[in-house]
Each structure stands twice: as structure tokens, then as C-alpha cells.
Design a protein around this motif. Structure first.
Motif, mmCIF file in Angstrom:
data_model
loop_
_atom_site.group_PDB
_atom_site.id
_atom_site.type_symbol
_atom_site.label_atom_id
_atom_site.label_comp_id
_atom_site.label_asym_id
_atom_site.label_seq_id
_atom_site.Cartn_x
_atom_site.Cartn_y
_atom_site.Cartn_z
ATOM 1 N N LEU A 187 0.830 -1.196 0.000
ATOM 2 C CA LEU A 187 0.000 0.000 0.000
ATOM 3 C C LEU A 187 0.869 1.252 0.000
ATOM 4 O O LEU A 187 2.010 1.216 0.437
ATOM 5 N N ARG A 188 0.304 2.337 -0.482
ATOM 6 C CA ARG A 188 0.947 3.660 -0.441
ATOM 7 C C ARG A 188 2.336 3.661 -1.084
ATOM 8 O O ARG A 188 3.288 4.246 -0.579
ATOM 9 N N LYS A 189 2.440 2.997 -2.234
ATOM 10 C CA LYS A 189 3.714 2.900 -2.954
ATOM 11 C C LYS A 189 4.262 4.279 -3.313
ATOM 12 O O LYS A 189 5.480 4.474 -3.357
ATOM 13 N N GLU A 190 3.378 5.238 -3.558
ATOM 14 C CA GLU A 190 3.835 6.587 -3.910
ATOM 15 C C GLU A 190 4.533 7.249 -2.723
ATOM 16 O O GLU A 190 5.518 7.978 -2.894
ATOM 17 N N VAL A 191 4.048 6.978 -1.519
ATOM 18 C CA VAL A 191 4.691 7.515 -0.318
ATOM 19 C C VAL A 191 6.027 6.812 -0.103
ATOM 20 O O VAL A 191 7.042 7.457 0.169
ATOM 21 N N GLN A 192 6.038 5.510 -0.263
ATOM 22 C CA GLN A 192 7.277 4.749 -0.110
ATOM 23 C C GLN A 192 8.335 5.238 -1.098
ATOM 24 O O GLN A 192 9.489 5.449 -0.727
ATOM 25 N N ALA A 193 7.944 5.442 -2.352
ATOM 26 C CA ALA A 193 8.894 5.909 -3.368
ATOM 27 C C ALA A 193 9.440 7.289 -3.016
ATOM 28 O O ALA A 193 10.642 7.550 -3.181
ATOM 29 N N ALA A 194 8.595 8.160 -2.524
ATOM 30 C CA ALA A 194 9.035 9.512 -2.163
ATOM 31 C C ALA A 194 9.997 9.480 -0.974
ATOM 32 O O ALA A 194 10.996 10.209 -0.956
ATOM 33 N N VAL A 195 9.712 8.626 0.009
ATOM 34 C CA VAL A 195 10.595 8.504 1.174
ATOM 35 C C VAL A 195 11.945 7.924 0.739
ATOM 36 O O VAL A 195 13.000 8.429 1.122
ATOM 37 N N GLU A 196 11.896 6.879 -0.075
ATOM 38 C CA GLU A 196 13.152 6.260 -0.526
ATOM 39 C C GLU A 196 13.947 7.184 -1.446
ATOM 40 O O GLU A 196 15.179 7.112 -1.470
ATOM 41 N N ALA A 197 13.287 8.052 -2.176
ATOM 42 C CA ALA A 197 14.004 9.011 -3.019
ATOM 43 C C ALA A 197 14.833 9.963 -2.154
ATOM 44 O O ALA A 197 15.907 10.401 -2.564
ATOM 45 N N ARG A 198 14.351 10.257 -0.960
ATOM 46 C CA ARG A 198 15.072 11.159 -0.053
ATOM 47 C C ARG A 198 16.050 10.420 0.854
ATOM 48 O O ARG A 198 17.143 10.912 1.113
ATOM 49 N N SER A 199 15.636 9.269 1.380
ATOM 50 C CA SER A 199 16.413 8.592 2.421
ATOM 51 C C SER A 199 17.162 7.369 1.938
ATOM 52 O O SER A 199 17.966 6.809 2.678
ATOM 53 N N GLY A 200 16.889 6.937 0.721
ATOM 54 C CA GLY A 200 17.507 5.728 0.203
ATOM 55 C C GLY A 200 16.686 4.509 0.569
ATOM 56 O O GLY A 200 15.791 4.579 1.414
ATOM 57 N N PRO A 201 16.983 3.385 -0.053
ATOM 58 C CA PRO A 201 16.212 2.160 0.225
ATOM 59 C C PRO A 201 16.604 1.542 1.558
ATOM 60 O O PRO A 201 17.657 1.837 2.115
ATOM 61 N N VAL A 202 15.734 0.669 2.046
ATOM 62 C CA VAL A 202 16.060 -0.123 3.227
ATOM 63 C C VAL A 202 17.148 -1.094 2.798
ATOM 64 O O VAL A 202 17.060 -1.716 1.735
ATOM 65 N N ARG A 203 18.185 -1.205 3.615
ATOM 66 C CA ARG A 203 19.304 -2.074 3.246
ATOM 67 C C ARG A 203 19.904 -2.680 4.504
ATOM 68 O O ARG A 203 19.933 -2.048 5.558
ATOM 69 N N LEU A 204 20.374 -3.887 4.376
ATOM 70 C CA LEU A 204 21.001 -4.588 5.487
ATOM 71 C C LEU A 204 22.413 -4.063 5.675
ATOM 72 O O LEU A 204 23.201 -4.023 4.727
ATOM 73 N N ARG A 205 22.717 -3.652 6.879
ATOM 74 C CA ARG A 205 24.095 -3.226 7.194
ATOM 75 C C ARG A 205 24.865 -4.482 7.552
ATOM 76 O O ARG A 205 24.378 -5.340 8.247
ATOM 77 N N THR A 206 26.101 -4.558 7.108
ATOM 78 C CA THR A 206 26.881 -5.777 7.326
ATOM 79 C C THR A 206 27.908 -5.623 8.437
ATOM 80 O O THR A 206 28.805 -6.432 8.557
ATOM 81 N N GLY A 207 27.815 -4.599 9.216
ATOM 82 C CA GLY A 207 28.722 -4.430 10.338
ATOM 83 C C GLY A 207 28.633 -3.036 10.900
ATOM 84 O O GLY A 207 28.125 -2.124 10.260
ATOM 85 N N ARG A 208 29.157 -2.873 12.095
ATOM 86 C CA ARG A 208 29.109 -1.574 12.746
ATOM 87 C C ARG A 208 29.897 -0.538 11.940
ATOM 88 O O ARG A 208 29.569 0.625 11.962
ATOM 89 N N ALA A 209 30.908 -0.953 11.203
ATOM 90 C CA ALA A 209 31.712 -0.016 10.410
ATOM 91 C C ALA A 209 30.907 0.571 9.266
ATOM 92 O O ALA A 209 31.233 1.627 8.738
ATOM 93 N N ALA A 210 29.815 -0.102 8.872
ATOM 94 C CA ALA A 210 28.989 0.385 7.761
ATOM 95 C C ALA A 210 28.235 1.653 8.146
ATOM 96 O O ALA A 210 27.735 2.363 7.299
ATOM 97 N N ALA A 211 28.132 1.914 9.431
ATOM 98 C CA ALA A 211 27.415 3.104 9.889
ATOM 99 C C ALA A 211 28.204 4.315 9.523
ATOM 100 O O ALA A 211 27.833 5.347 9.240
#
Length: 174
Positions: free
Chosen positions: A150-174
């Protein structure tokens, strides 16, 4: 006033690791319910309607959410109504049960939150902006909506600003 996208994007900047988001699915509702429980005393009767600090805060929060987005506002109001009903029941119980439930949920919810932010490698959003405390529950509802397609347009707008959800592979990735 900031828009829905402004608030969700600012909050999302602190929440891009899926493990952190998943901890928020548990921790944020626990904290939110705990606050509603703890604010459900004292009770004043106004024409047969129980009025509590929790009800007044829920009404103010609902206005905030509705001003941002009617559909998310409706979802948040429904969630808060359910929490108010449960909290009213708990507030009518013994002092120990009411306080134990409220404080216990609050403490465990924050432990879960901080575990998620350990994975994220970033402090919680509210540390930099207290508005994050009211946006957090909305963010969780939005993430559930996105997961349901649902609300794909909101998701796309948020990801355009903040980037996609992604798995961090370690504390150094922060």
C-alpha cells in the motif's frame, strides 16, 4: 508545517537497516501503549465519558496525523482508540497492575528499540528532534503499509530522499 514525506523521510534517515525497522514493529507499539496506559490515570468523568490525560494526548496526536495524511491519520486514530480501550481497563485495575504493566512495557520496548539502533549503528531519531517521538508510531504504520503493498507513492518519495532499506553488514557500515 512539514509534510508527511518530510516527517517520514527525516525519521527514515535513522532507520534504513531492516533489523532496526523490525525491532520498531515490536518496540514502538509497546512504548506507545505503555504511555497510553500510564496516562490513563487520573480519570475525570465528563457527561458519562471518561476523560484522561491519555485521551487528550490521543486527540492531539490524531489532529497531527490527520493534518499530515487522512488515510494514515485514520489508521493511527483507530490504533489509538484500541490502545485507549485496553489502557482504560488496565487503569481500572490495582495500582500495582496498572503501574507494572505501564512501566514494564515502557522499559522492555526501549530495550528492543536500542537493540535495533545497535544494528543500525545510529542513535534514535528523537535524540536530534523530539518530534521523532510522535513520528515513530506513524513510521511503523507506514512501513506496515509498504510491506502490504500500500501507499507505494509515499514509499517511493521517502526512498528518493532517504535511500532504500538495506542490510548493514557491520558496525563499520554506519
Amino acid at each position: 508545517m512539514k509534510t508527511l514525506i518530510d516527517h517520514l523521510s527525516q525519521y527514515a534517515d535513522y532507520h534504513r537497516d531492516p533489523r532496526n525497522i523490525h525491532t520498531h514493529f515490536v518496540g514502538v507499539p509497546m512504548i506507545m501503549f505503555a504511555v497510553v496506559v500510564l496516562l490513563s490515570r487520573p480519570v475525570w468523568m465528563a457527561g458519562g465519558l471518561p476523560v484522561t490525560p491519555a485521551l487528550l494526548c490521543a486527540l492531539a496526536a490524531s489532529v497531527f496525523y490527520f493534518r499530515l495524511d487522512a488515510r494514515f491519520g485514520l489508521a493511527m486514530a483507530a490504533i489509538m482508540a484500541a490502545m485507549l480501550a485496553g489502557a482504560q481497563w488496565l487503569a481500572a485495575q490495582s495500582l500495582a497492575m496498572w503501574l507494572g504493566a505501564g512501566v514494564g512495557l515502557f522499559a522492555v520496548g526501549w530495550v528492543i528499540q536500542f537493540i535495533g539502533h545497535y544494528y543500525e549503528g545510529r542513535k534514535p531519531a528523537f535524540v536530534d528532534d523530539l518530534v521523532g517521538l510522535i513520528v515513530g508510531p506513524l513510521f511503523v504504520v507506514a512501513e506496515w503499509a509498504f510491506a502490504l503493498g500500500l501507499r507505494k507513492e509515499v514509499q517511493a518519495a521517502v526512498e528518493a530522499r532517504s535511500g532504500p532499506v538495506r542490510l548493514r553488514t557491520g558496525r563499520a557500515a554506519a
